[in-house]
Design a protein around this motif. Sequence first.
Motif, PDB file in Angstrom:
ATOM      1  N   GLU A 179      47.957  44.463  35.223  1.00 41.64           N
ATOM      2  CA  GLU A 179      48.364  45.855  35.351  1.00 41.64           C
ATOM      3  C   GLU A 179      49.841  45.971  35.017  1.00 41.64           C
ATOM      4  OE1 GLU A 179      47.546  47.023  39.336  1.00 41.64           O
ATOM      5  OE2 GLU A 179      45.352  46.924  39.116  1.00 41.64           O
ATOM      6  N   ALA A 189      52.943  48.815  32.853  1.00 42.69           N
ATOM      7  CA  ALA A 189      53.291  50.077  32.209  1.00 42.69           C
ATOM      8  C   ALA A 189      53.758  49.802  30.792  1.00 42.69           C
ATOM      9  CB  ALA A 189      54.392  50.795  32.994  1.00 42.69           C
ATOM     10  N   PRO A 236      50.192  53.806  32.103  1.00 41.59           N
ATOM     11  CA  PRO A 236      49.678  52.609  32.768  1.00 41.59           C
ATOM     12  C   PRO A 236      48.849  51.742  31.826  1.00 41.59           C
ATOM     13  CG  PRO A 236      48.484  54.568  33.483  1.00 41.59           C
ATOM     14  CD  PRO A 236      49.642  55.054  32.676  1.00 41.59           C
TER      15      PRO A 236
END
Length: 203
Positions: free
Chosen positions: A84, A86, A93
């Motif tokens: 995960e 950005a 995301p």
Amino acid sequence: MSDMHRAERSAALDPRDPWVIDTKDLGRRAGSSRTVRRQLPVPEPLGVSGVIEVPAGAEFTLDALLEAVVEGVLVSGEATAPIEGACSRCLDPIAEEVSVRFTELFAYPDSATEETTEEDEVSRLVDDLVDLEPMVRDAAVLALPQVPLCAPDCQGLCADCGIKWADLEPRHGHEKIDPRWAALVERFGEPGSDTPPAEGDRQ
């Protein structure tokens, strides 16, 4: 992983730990082998927080082959985990996967390899146990993108309004005013426009 954490794990390997594999069944018989498939938990984030990481609570899916060789146990295979982060250009995301392949020799105690290498050069078997955590975690950190992108052709954000270029019209732009004329524009309005000057500028 810190050297202290490595030392702590090596000194107290627990066969119940999913990262630890017991190789006793290979019996030091060169050529004997077996496969291992496991889910390996990630108790702490792995990577750069807020940029790109394997989040805490995720799991690596491990597919590995253990082979007994003359000097130890050769472990090879692949580990995959969700990541995960950005996008470094548009800040959207990112939810993807990181997949790493590895090959590591775990040397037998008193083998020639164990006796002729430094402790940090080659991994060691401890009571017939191999610890996969340092190997998998280090490989995953190196595989994480240094500049994560939501798409290879992401154009990022407009520097003037902060909106994603992908969401803007093709002819989107912002008129640039020469700073030498900015005070006059603020006082009298754009040439040819009907916009009156600010209240404080009226005489």
